[in-house]
Design a protein around this motif. Structure first.
Motif, mmCIF file in Angstrom:
data_model
loop_
_atom_site.group_PDB
_atom_site.id
_atom_site.type_symbol
_atom_site.label_atom_id
_atom_site.label_comp_id
_atom_site.label_asym_id
_atom_site.label_seq_id
_atom_site.Cartn_x
_atom_site.Cartn_y
_atom_site.Cartn_z
ATOM 1 N N ALA A 40 -15.738 11.142 -4.566
ATOM 2 C CA ALA A 40 -14.353 11.263 -4.119
ATOM 3 C C ALA A 40 -14.196 11.627 -2.644
ATOM 4 O O ALA A 40 -13.309 11.086 -1.975
ATOM 5 C CB ALA A 40 -13.611 12.271 -4.991
ATOM 6 N N PRO A 41 -15.000 12.545 -2.085
ATOM 7 C CA PRO A 41 -14.766 12.910 -0.685
ATOM 8 C C PRO A 41 -14.820 11.731 0.281
ATOM 9 O O PRO A 41 -13.957 11.597 1.158
ATOM 10 C CB PRO A 41 -15.874 13.939 -0.403
ATOM 11 N N ALA A 42 -15.805 10.862 0.125
ATOM 12 C CA ALA A 42 -15.917 9.711 1.026
ATOM 13 C C ALA A 42 -14.771 8.729 0.812
ATOM 14 O O ALA A 42 -14.225 8.167 1.776
ATOM 15 C CB ALA A 42 -17.259 9.010 0.823
ATOM 16 N N LEU A 43 -14.381 8.511 -0.438
ATOM 17 C CA LEU A 43 -13.260 7.607 -0.712
ATOM 18 C C LEU A 43 -11.962 8.154 -0.134
ATOM 19 O O LEU A 43 -11.138 7.401 0.412
ATOM 20 C CB LEU A 43 -13.118 7.401 -2.218
ATOM 21 N N LEU A 44 -11.765 9.465 -0.248
ATOM 22 C CA LEU A 44 -10.568 10.080 0.316
ATOM 23 C C LEU A 44 -10.544 9.921 1.830
ATOM 24 O O LEU A 44 -9.501 9.589 2.414
ATOM 25 C CB LEU A 44 -10.505 11.554 -0.072
ATOM 26 N N GLU A 45 -11.672 10.133 2.466
ATOM 27 C CA GLU A 45 -11.724 9.992 3.924
ATOM 28 C C GLU A 45 -11.405 8.561 4.344
ATOM 29 O O GLU A 45 -10.756 8.335 5.372
ATOM 30 C CB GLU A 45 -13.097 10.413 4.443
ATOM 31 N N GLN A 46 -11.808 7.582 3.544
ATOM 32 C CA GLN A 46 -11.460 6.186 3.852
ATOM 33 C C GLN A 46 -9.951 5.994 3.871
ATOM 34 O O GLN A 46 -9.411 5.342 4.779
ATOM 35 C CB GLN A 46 -12.097 5.253 2.826
ATOM 36 N N ASP A 47 -9.268 6.537 2.872
ATOM 37 C CA ASP A 47 -7.806 6.404 2.824
ATOM 38 C C ASP A 47 -7.147 7.123 3.993
ATOM 39 O O ASP A 47 -6.183 6.617 4.592
ATOM 40 C CB ASP A 47 -7.270 6.964 1.507
ATOM 41 N N LEU A 48 -7.644 8.314 4.313
ATOM 42 C CA LEU A 48 -7.068 9.069 5.430
ATOM 43 C C LEU A 48 -7.255 8.319 6.744
ATOM 44 O O LEU A 48 -6.328 8.243 7.564
ATOM 45 C CB LEU A 48 -7.693 10.461 5.503
ATOM 46 N N ARG A 49 -8.441 7.762 6.943
ATOM 47 C CA ARG A 49 -8.690 6.988 8.166
ATOM 48 C C ARG A 49 -7.791 5.765 8.226
ATOM 49 O O ARG A 49 -7.232 5.439 9.279
ATOM 50 C CB ARG A 49 -10.160 6.549 8.234
ATOM 51 N N GLU B 228 0.855 -1.177 0.000
ATOM 52 C CA GLU B 228 0.000 0.000 0.000
ATOM 53 C C GLU B 228 0.900 1.239 0.000
ATOM 54 O O GLU B 228 1.676 1.451 0.923
ATOM 55 C CB GLU B 228 -0.936 -0.009 1.205
ATOM 56 N N PHE B 229 0.773 2.026 -1.050
ATOM 57 C CA PHE B 229 1.623 3.198 -1.292
ATOM 58 C C PHE B 229 0.835 4.438 -0.880
ATOM 59 O O PHE B 229 -0.053 4.891 -1.589
ATOM 60 C CB PHE B 229 2.011 3.230 -2.766
ATOM 61 N N PHE B 230 1.141 4.967 0.311
ATOM 62 C CA PHE B 230 0.489 6.178 0.809
ATOM 63 C C PHE B 230 1.256 7.387 0.288
ATOM 64 O O PHE B 230 2.466 7.519 0.537
ATOM 65 C CB PHE B 230 0.453 6.176 2.338
ATOM 66 N N HIS B 231 0.551 8.268 -0.425
ATOM 67 C CA HIS B 231 1.240 9.375 -1.090
ATOM 68 C C HIS B 231 0.387 10.637 -1.120
ATOM 69 O O HIS B 231 -0.822 10.606 -0.898
ATOM 70 C CB HIS B 231 1.632 8.980 -2.516
ATOM 71 N N ASP B 232 1.059 11.750 -1.391
ATOM 72 C CA ASP B 232 0.442 13.062 -1.582
ATOM 73 C C ASP B 232 0.985 13.589 -2.905
ATOM 74 O O ASP B 232 2.209 13.610 -3.113
ATOM 75 C CB ASP B 232 0.836 13.984 -0.421
ATOM 76 N N VAL B 233 0.102 14.000 -3.811
ATOM 77 C CA VAL B 233 0.534 14.427 -5.140
ATOM 78 C C VAL B 233 1.569 15.548 -5.057
ATOM 79 O O VAL B 233 2.502 15.589 -5.868
ATOM 80 C CB VAL B 233 -0.680 14.863 -5.992
ATOM 81 N N VAL B 234 1.444 16.454 -4.094
ATOM 82 C CA VAL B 234 2.376 17.586 -4.024
ATOM 83 C C VAL B 234 3.712 17.220 -3.377
ATOM 84 O O VAL B 234 4.591 18.077 -3.237
ATOM 85 C CB VAL B 234 1.744 18.795 -3.290
ATOM 86 N N CYS B 235 3.898 15.972 -3.004
ATOM 87 C CA CYS B 235 5.112 15.530 -2.305
ATOM 88 C C CYS B 235 6.207 15.138 -3.300
ATOM 89 O O CYS B 235 6.063 14.183 -4.063
ATOM 90 C CB CYS B 235 4.764 14.345 -1.413
ATOM 91 N N GLY B 236 7.321 15.877 -3.265
ATOM 92 C CA GLY B 236 8.439 15.576 -4.142
ATOM 93 C C GLY B 236 9.049 14.212 -3.888
ATOM 94 O O GLY B 236 9.491 13.530 -4.831
#
Length: 218
Positions: free
Chosen positions: A159-168, A7-15
């Protein structure tokens, strides 16, 4: 032997995520990796950026300083620091881009999430486009081949609910920085490892799993 779940946890703005992603992809077939893309945003608003960095100009200056280290570490030498420095817009947080990745996931699954993540990172770190602007993000999705109407609908409604799932999930697994890899629900690898170190770490984990099939995240 089954695929190794990563599982690759990432942020698009992260270099550093931009540095790690091609290395992980290079090892995917070689090590039979099942790479699952997860969004994990460090700052989700302009206010959070100001709280973290003091001001928006200071945020951009500090982050572009971090980009210098990323540029030295990146294998393909694509990061365009001066291109971003010259742009008039404020340095974006990762919220809209993460929602776009989750939109792609809703429409096309994990492979579409990966495609959108890669396209947005390219736009941000190489092409100096403003991925903090919704119109720009939607344009990038259209360029990637997504149906504009379907994408915008899912962007707003799914998308908002799916994003919250990943954050949780990330918080549950103890993620505190990006990039982070969670292997087989048990092993946490933070940071952008070099290719050989990453290969060795994943091989070591596979061997440990074969010897100890049960366990918790460590």
């Amino acid at each position: 032997m089954s695929s190794l779940k990563v599982e690759f946890f990432h942020d698009v703005v992260c270099g550093w995520c931009f540095v790690l992603a091609p290395r992980l992809k290079q090892l995917q077939a070689e090590l039979d990796l099942d790479i699952q893309h997860r969004s994990f945003i460090l700052q989700t608003s302009r206010e959070a950026m100001i709280e973290r960095f003091g001001s928006m100009p200071q945020a951009k200056d500090t982050i572009l300083g971090h980009w210098q280290a990323c540029a030295r570490a990146e294998d393909e030498k694509r990061i365009n620091i001066e291109g971003m420095r010259q742009q008039p817009f404020e340095y974006p947080n990762g919220l809209l881009a993460a929602r776009a990745c989750q939109t792609a996931n809703a429409l096309g699954g994990n492979a579409a999430h990966e495609q959108m993540f890669d396209r947005l990172q390219l736009a941000h770190l190489v092409q100096s486009r403003n991925i903090g602007d919704k119109a720009t993000v939607l344009a990038i999705a259209a360029e990637a081949g997504f149906d504009p109407q379907a994408f915008e609908h899912a962007f707003e409604h799914d998308a908002p609910a799916l994003l919250e799932q990943d954050l949780r999930l990330g918080r549950h697994l103890g993620i505190s920085s990006v990039p982070s890899l969670v292997i087989a629900d048990r092993y946490l690898i933070p940071g952008a490892l070099g290719l050989e170190q990453l290969r060795q770490s994943l091989n070591n984990i596979r061997q440990e799993l074969a010897a100890k099939p049960e366990g918790a995240v460590q």
